[in-house]
Design a protein around this motif. Structure first.
Motif, PDB file in Angstrom:
ATOM      1  N   GLN A  34      -2.050  -0.666  14.800  1.00 38.98           N
ATOM      2  CA  GLN A  34      -3.488  -1.006  14.563  1.00 38.98           C
ATOM      3  C   GLN A  34      -2.896  -2.120  13.085  1.00 38.98           C
ATOM      4  OE1 GLN A  34      -6.067   2.087  12.877  1.00 38.98           O
ATOM      5  NE2 GLN A  34      -7.527   0.710  12.711  1.00 38.98           N
ATOM      6  N   ARG A  35      -3.567  -3.071  12.949  1.00 38.19           N
ATOM      7  CA  ARG A  35      -3.634  -4.033  12.246  1.00 38.19           C
ATOM      8  C   ARG A  35      -4.932  -3.826  11.774  1.00 38.19           C
ATOM      9  NH1 ARG A  35      -0.882  -9.042  13.237  1.00 38.19           N
ATOM     10  NH2 ARG A  35      -2.231 -10.039  12.561  1.00 38.19           N
ATOM     11  N   ILE A  36      -4.087  -3.667   9.952  1.00 37.46           N
ATOM     12  CA  ILE A  36      -5.161  -3.319   8.813  1.00 37.46           C
ATOM     13  C   ILE A  36      -4.640  -4.313   8.087  1.00 37.46           C
ATOM     14  CG2 ILE A  36      -5.279  -1.011   9.384  1.00 37.46           C
ATOM     15  CD1 ILE A  36      -3.645  -0.445   7.233  1.00 37.46           C
ATOM     16  N   ARG A  37      -5.944  -4.182   7.083  1.00 35.98           N
ATOM     17  CA  ARG A  37      -6.485  -4.771   5.907  1.00 35.98           C
ATOM     18  C   ARG A  37      -5.794  -4.676   4.435  1.00 35.98           C
ATOM     19  NH1 ARG A  37      -7.465 -11.283   6.643  1.00 35.98           N
ATOM     20  NH2 ARG A  37      -7.747 -11.557   8.845  1.00 35.98           N
ATOM     21  N   LEU A  38      -4.761  -5.252   4.045  1.00 27.64           N
ATOM     22  CA  LEU A  38      -5.060  -4.480   2.441  1.00 27.64           C
ATOM     23  C   LEU A  38      -5.563  -5.105   0.743  1.00 27.64           C
ATOM     24  CD1 LEU A  38      -0.809  -3.088   2.753  1.00 27.64           C
ATOM     25  CD2 LEU A  38      -3.541  -1.506   2.208  1.00 27.64           C
ATOM     26  N   LEU A  39      -6.173  -4.617   0.627  1.00 27.26           N
ATOM     27  CA  LEU A  39      -6.493  -5.486  -0.607  1.00 27.26           C
ATOM     28  C   LEU A  39      -6.036  -5.663  -2.571  1.00 27.26           C
ATOM     29  CD1 LEU A  39      -9.082  -7.711  -1.921  1.00 27.26           C
ATOM     30  CD2 LEU A  39     -10.496  -5.419  -2.432  1.00 27.26           C
ATOM     31  N   LEU A  40      -5.210  -6.112  -2.323  1.00 31.38           N
ATOM     32  CA  LEU A  40      -3.914  -6.246  -3.526  1.00 31.38           C
ATOM     33  C   LEU A  40      -4.982  -6.966  -4.688  1.00 31.38           C
ATOM     34  CD1 LEU A  40      -1.174  -6.576  -1.978  1.00 31.38           C
ATOM     35  CD2 LEU A  40      -2.103  -4.034  -2.468  1.00 31.38           C
ATOM     36  N   GLN A  41      -4.654  -6.449  -6.026  1.00 27.90           N
ATOM     37  CA  GLN A  41      -5.743  -7.186  -7.112  1.00 27.90           C
ATOM     38  C   GLN A  41      -5.435  -8.644  -7.240  1.00 27.90           C
ATOM     39  OE1 GLN A  41      -3.017  -6.340 -10.762  1.00 27.90           O
ATOM     40  NE2 GLN A  41      -5.056  -7.981 -11.978  1.00 27.90           N
ATOM     41  N   ASP A  42      -4.189  -9.892  -7.510  1.00 29.20           N
ATOM     42  CA  ASP A  42      -4.973 -11.077  -6.230  1.00 29.20           C
ATOM     43  C   ASP A  42      -4.539 -11.479  -4.820  1.00 29.20           C
ATOM     44  OD1 ASP A  42      -2.240 -10.097  -5.437  1.00 29.20           O
ATOM     45  OD2 ASP A  42      -0.921 -11.077  -6.647  1.00 29.20           O
ATOM     46  N   GLY A  43      -4.899 -10.419  -4.052  1.00 30.20           N
ATOM     47  CA  GLY A  43      -4.833 -10.803  -2.473  1.00 30.20           C
ATOM     48  C   GLY A  43      -5.361  -9.869  -1.549  1.00 30.20           C
ATOM     49  N   GLN A  44      -4.628  -9.964  -0.899  1.00 37.68           N
ATOM     50  CA  GLN A  44      -5.132  -9.672   0.466  1.00 37.68           C
ATOM     51  C   GLN A  44      -3.484  -9.787   1.759  1.00 37.68           C
ATOM     52  OE1 GLN A  44      -7.969  -9.899   3.680  1.00 37.68           O
ATOM     53  NE2 GLN A  44      -9.138 -12.063   2.161  1.00 37.68           N
ATOM     54  N   ALA A  45      -2.988  -8.744   1.991  1.00 37.82           N
ATOM     55  CA  ALA A  45      -2.573  -8.980   3.380  1.00 37.82           C
ATOM     56  C   ALA A  45      -2.651  -7.905   4.348  1.00 37.82           C
ATOM     57  CB  ALA A  45      -0.741  -7.506   2.498  1.00 37.82           C
ATOM     58  N   VAL A  46      -2.001  -8.804   5.753  1.00 41.13           N
ATOM     59  CA  VAL A  46      -2.520  -7.729   6.738  1.00 41.13           C
ATOM     60  C   VAL A  46      -0.916  -6.967   7.197  1.00 41.13           C
ATOM     61  CG1 VAL A  46      -2.283  -8.419   9.157  1.00 41.13           C
ATOM     62  CG2 VAL A  46      -3.520  -9.608   7.575  1.00 41.13           C
TER      63      VAL A  46
END
Length: 418
Positions: free
Chosen positions: A382-394
């Motif tokens: 499953q593809r998810i997105r991570l919200l970080l302090q300075d952006g996001q990653a898939v």
């Protein structure tokens, strides 16, 4: 020495009785008086007194002397008793032995007077609450009496002397005899239909009770009571009282007194007006002097003497108000700013961005619409997105494990120092 005769009490009383019996006048005498102390004995005999204003006599009316129908006898009745005078030997008291008795015509009128007086009193016709006040300055007065009697002359004379400006309307009526009461009643009713009258005087001169009887009739009394004009009753002399006196608004002792009660003397009115005029002028002078004194106080007031001082005082007060206003605004602004800082600090402490700044990440679904809170929302590949302090990653999920055994391993390592 002259021989004296000594009698017993019985002998003396019997001697007097014989003397009375020998007087022919006393053997058939009629006596007029008022019944008092009446007692009807069980034997059938009647015992009572006959009295007038000056004396009384004891009477007895034996049952056997009364023949035919006998009218009721009671205290207060005026009667004429006929009989003989004799002495009651035992008590030494002379008395009238009645053989016949009849109503005294004058007594009947007194009885009717008292009965009507009681009736009208019980109905409230004599109550003070129904008495109307007399006008202070009547312009026109109706005088209801005989136009030929002394009463009308006395009333006209007194009123004219006291105030010649008062108009009089004489309504002539019969004041005694048949239909006199009806004439008086109709005259009072007529006076009440006129709009130019302020007061009614009705009455007559003195006389016997029969002569005054028109003013004791019920029709006269009730007509006076119904009158909307005040009524002065002026009947007879000061000692004469009629039913009209009790019903009228004011009772005058004589016709002349009625004129005095109806109209104040013009000289007294003039004196009263002059007194009121003097009081008014004094009041005006006092008020003018008081206002003048107040005006002088105002003229000499420092405000009018140094008006600039008043302006300066108000200017200084205005500066004080401005200073207080500025201080209040600054204080309020400072308090609001401090409160705002506290709110910002609280918001920053609760902000999720601060959590991310400490190295944490928040996973979302690929569409970035819902946060992922449990591994049970994840599936391999499953593809998810991570919200970080300075952006996001898939990212792609390779494996999802239950976090409980990580917690147990951490506890075990802390327990054994590993």
């Amino acid at each position: 020495m002259i021989n004296r005769v000594v009698l017993t009490v019985h002998q003396l009383n019997d001697y007097v009785r014989v003397l009375l019996a020998r007087d022919p006048l006393l053997q058939k005498v009629s006596v007029r008086g008022e019944i008092s102390n009446f007692k009807h004995h069980s034997s059938g005999h009647m015992y009572f007194s006959l009295k007038d204003e000056q004396a009384r006599i004891q009477c007895v009316w034996f049952k056997q002397k009364r023949t035919g129908a006998v009218f009721p006898v009671k205290d207060g009745m005026q009667m004429i008793a006929t009989g003989n005078v004799s002495l009651y030997t035992r008590d030494g008291q002379y008395q009238l032995y009645v053989e016949d008795m009849e109503h005294d015509g004058q007594g009947d009128l007194h009885l009717k007077f008292e009965e009507l007086k009681k009736k009208l009193r019980e109905e409230g016709l004599f109550n003070d609450e129904y008495k109307k006040p007399l006008p202070l300055l009547p312009k026109k007065i109706a005088v209801i009496t005989s136009h030929t009697g002394a009463a009308v002359r006395d009333i006209i004379r007194v009123i004219t002397q006291r105030n010649p400006y008062v108009s009089l309307l004489v309504i002539p009526v019969a004041v005694q005899g048949q239909n006199a009461a009806e004439q008086i009643a109709r005259a009072i009713e007529y006076a009440n239909t006129r709009n130019d009258l302020d007061l009614i005087i009705t009455g007559r001169g003195g006389g016997s009770i029969e002569e005054l009887w028109a003013f004791n009739e019920e029709i006269t009394a009730r007509t006076i009571f119904r009158s909307h004009l005040p009524v002065i009753s002026a009947v007879g002399h000061e000692t004469d009282f009629t039913i009209a006196d009790f019903v009228a608004d004011v009772r005058a002792s004589t016709p002349s007194n009625a004129g005095e009660l109806a109209v104040p003397e013009s000289i007294n009115l003039l004196s009263m007006v002059k007194g009121m005029q003097k009081s008014l002028l004094n009041a005006m002078d006092f008020n003018i002097n008081r206002k003048h004194h107040s005006l002088e106080l105002l003229v000499n007031h420092y405000v009018f003497q140094t008006p600039r001082l008043l302006v300066d005082q108000h200017s200084q007060y205005l500066d004080l108000l401005i200073q207080r206003m500025n201080y209040a605004v600054e204080s309020h602004y400072k308090h609001a700013r401090e409160h705002m800082s506290q709110l910002v600090s609280t918001l920053q402490a609760l902000s999720p961005l601060n959590v991310l700044a400490r190295g944490y990440a928040i996973p979302f679904n690929e569409g970035f619409t819902k946060p992922i809170r449990s591994i049970h929302q994840l599936t391999p590949k499953q593809r998810i997105r991570l919200l970080l302090q300075d952006g996001q990653a898939v990212c792609t999920v390779d494996e999802a494990d239950d976090a409980s055994h990580y917690a147990e391993d951490n506890i075990r390592r802390k327990s054994y120092g590993k």
